[in-house]
Design an enzyme around this catalytic site. Structure first.
Site, PDB file in Angstrom:
ATOM      1  CG  ASN A  48      -6.484  -6.456  -5.811  1.00  0.00           C
ATOM      2  OD1 ASN A  48      -5.561  -6.571  -6.695  1.00  0.00           O
ATOM      3  ND2 ASN A  48      -7.700  -5.681  -6.392  1.00  0.00           N
ATOM      4  CG  HIS A 136      -7.133   4.334  -5.393  1.00  0.00           C
ATOM      5  ND1 HIS A 136      -8.313   4.531  -4.905  1.00  0.00           N
ATOM      6  CD2 HIS A 136      -7.237   3.144  -6.167  1.00  0.00           C
ATOM      7  CE1 HIS A 136      -9.269   3.462  -5.332  1.00  0.00           C
ATOM      8  NE2 HIS A 136      -8.470   2.478  -6.048  1.00  0.00           N
ATOM      9  CD  GLU A 178      -1.973   4.494  -4.088  1.00  0.00           C
ATOM     10  OE1 GLU A 178      -1.566   3.482  -4.508  1.00  0.00           O
ATOM     11  OE2 GLU A 178      -2.790   5.369  -4.628  1.00  0.00           O
ATOM     12  CB  SER A 182      -3.247   0.116  -6.757  1.00  0.00           C
ATOM     13  OG  SER A 182      -3.393   1.597  -7.353  1.00  0.00           O
ATOM     14  CG  ASP A 207      -4.240   4.029  -0.156  1.00  0.00           C
ATOM     15  OD1 ASP A 207      -4.001   2.897   0.305  1.00  0.00           O
ATOM     16  OD2 ASP A 207      -5.294   4.610  -0.761  1.00  0.00           O
ATOM     17  CG  HIS A 210      -2.709  -2.783  -3.481  1.00  0.00           C
ATOM     18  ND1 HIS A 210      -3.404  -3.680  -4.133  1.00  0.00           N
ATOM     19  CD2 HIS A 210      -3.355  -1.524  -3.989  1.00  0.00           C
ATOM     20  CE1 HIS A 210      -4.496  -3.323  -4.940  1.00  0.00           C
ATOM     21  NE2 HIS A 210      -4.420  -1.822  -4.574  1.00  0.00           N
ATOM     22  CE  LYS A 239      -7.507  -3.093  -3.350  1.00  0.00           C
ATOM     23  NZ  LYS A 239      -7.415  -1.598  -3.177  1.00  0.00           N
TER      24      LYS A 239
HETATM   25  C1  PLP Z   1      -8.586  -0.648  -3.683  1.00  0.00           C
HETATM   26  C2  PLP Z   1      -7.848   0.489  -3.381  1.00  0.00           C
HETATM   27  C3  PLP Z   1      -8.688   1.154  -2.536  1.00  0.00           C
HETATM   28  C4  PLP Z   1     -10.182   1.250  -2.204  1.00  0.00           C
HETATM   29  O1  PLP Z   1     -10.504   0.254  -1.265  1.00  0.00           O
HETATM   30  P1  PLP Z   1     -11.828  -0.624  -1.460  1.00  0.00           P
HETATM   31  O2  PLP Z   1     -12.001  -1.134   0.025  1.00  0.00           O
HETATM   32  O3  PLP Z   1     -11.649  -1.618  -2.466  1.00  0.00           O
HETATM   33  O4  PLP Z   1     -12.804   0.431  -1.751  1.00  0.00           O
HETATM   34  C5  PLP Z   1      -7.981   2.521  -1.897  1.00  0.00           C
HETATM   35  N1  PLP Z   1      -6.771   2.848  -2.381  1.00  0.00           N
HETATM   36  C6  PLP Z   1      -6.254   1.971  -3.171  1.00  0.00           C
HETATM   37  C7  PLP Z   1      -4.429   2.377  -3.317  1.00  0.00           C
HETATM   38  C8  PLP Z   1      -6.579   0.837  -3.539  1.00  0.00           C
HETATM   39  O5  PLP Z   1      -5.920   0.061  -4.457  1.00  0.00           O
END
Ligand code: PLP
Length: 386
Positions: A48, A136, A178, A182, A207, A210, A239
């Protein structure tokens, strides 16, 4: 063998029968868009690190500098002695980046979602919680034990129907979704979500894991243009931002509440100086990376269009994340292995990460992919799927 071990072994056997066992494989980033795994050099279509910042010298240098200057640990949780001037300065920077009143750092995005959502539900136990079906896993952890009213993936008509259907019930409304999904690479219509939330007096939790770094003005995410209307935005530095950690951004009231009531914040040691240094450098660089963002978007359009010409389904993807949905876990694993044989790393994603019957390759583009890299992937996919 102790009794528990027998249960553990049975659980692993069950996964094995469904082609769902996983294991760890040592991998090293070996150049722009290249990974080294088991002695082989592969083109990276999985990580990512969309903008290539995970190996940018400025992040590594500032991380090292801050560690040398301030030490390797933060010593305590934030409310004891763990808050440094740097924590506060970075949180203020994040709030400016996101266009919110305040922001708060967390060690990881997973921990943030699990802890923050749980803290919100604790404030009002009777909350009606509306979640997208594909949110997620960390958000499910945050909602553990609470009834979720789940709307069909990215189907805001269905969300509206469900809100209307529950209109006579007491309690606050909370919508969790989101901005970029993801595993599907599709986007939520954030402006419409805001309108729906306002119409139903619901709190909106978004969220942006991404989208952060990749989309929106300055790469500040899809909620950036509508500042103050999304009640809570979270995103990660792990990411596109190329380092580690996560933030929650919103009103001063929201952040004050979390500082006082969020167990995952209160009882966890403050993020260390090395992490803060890298975040600080990422915040310096990301707003100016418009060229990389355009290149990434352009590559994604190119790959999706070519795949479509060959009749290969990429769902509703409109971002750098492009799923090639094949169905069963076994097929996804076989396709991933065939690509690895051709020098390309695109991971198979299986249940429970995605719903049954939607196992896929999750292809991830990076700003540093060349057109030749993408063409090589395309040729291999077309050959395998024909
Ligand atoms: C990767 C991800 C997370 C978690 O983040 P990390 O910092 O990797 O723990 C949370 N929400 C989504 C949608 C993700 O893709």
């Amino acid at each position: 063998m102790a009794l528990l071990s027998r249960y553990l072994a049975d659980a692993l056997d069950r996964l094995e029968r469904h082609h769902q066992t996983r294991s760890l494989v040592a991998t090293r980033m070996s150049g722009p868009a290249r990974l080294e795994r088991q002695g082989r050099d592969l083109i990276d279509f999985s990580s990512n690190d969309y903008l290539g910042l995970a190996r940018h010298p400025l992040l590594a240098e500032r991380s090292a500098e801050w560690a040398i200057r301030h030490g390797s640990g933060s010593g305590a949780s934030r409310l004891v002695t763990g808050t440094s001037a740097e924590h506060l300065a970075i949180e203020a920077r994040i709030a400016r980046f996101k266009g919110t009143e305040a922001a708060l750092l967390f060690p990881t995005g997973w921990q943030l979602n699990a802890a923050v959502l749980a803290a919100l539900l604790k404030a009002a136990p009777g909350t009606l919680l509306f979640t997208d079906r594909l949110v997620h896993g960390s958000l499910h952890a945050g909602a553990a034990g609470h009834r979720q009213i789940r709307f069909r993936h990215n189907d805001l008509d269905h969300l509206e129907e469900l809100l209307a259907g529950h209109a006579s019930e007491d309690g606050p409304r909370l919508i969790v979704t989101e901005s970029v999904f993801s595993m599907d690479g599709d986007r939520a219509d954030v402006e419409r979500l805001v309108r729906i939330a306002q119409a139903h007096d619901a709190f909106l939790y978004l969220d942006e894991a991404h989208a952060t770094g990749v989309l929106g003005p300055d790469g500040a995410g899809l909620s950036r243009g509508i500042t103050g209307k999304v009640d809570l935005v979270m995103g990660t530095f792990s990411k596109a931002m190329g380092c580690f950690g996560a933030y929650v951004a919103g009103s001063r009231l929201l952040i004050d509440y979390l500082v006082n009531a969020c167990g995952g914040f209160i009882f966890s040691t403050a993020p260390p100086p090395a992490m803060l240094g890298a975040i600080d450098a990422a915040l310096d660089l990301v707003p100016g990376m418009e060229e990389e963002r355009l290149r990434l978007a352009d590559q994604a359009v190119y790959l999706r269009d070519r795949l479509a010409e060959h009749g290969i389904d990429t769902g509703a993807s409109s971002t750098q994340i492009i799923p090639v949905i094949v169905g069963e876990a076994e097929q996804a694993l076989a396709l991933s292995a065939a690509l690895a044989g051709a020098g390309l790393l695109a991971s198979a994603i299986r249940p429970p990460t995605v719903p049954q019957g939607t196992s896929r390759l999750r292809i991830v583009l990076r700003a540093s992919h060349t057109r030749e890299d993408v063409d090589q992937l395309l040729d291999a996919l077309v050959r395998q799927l024909r």
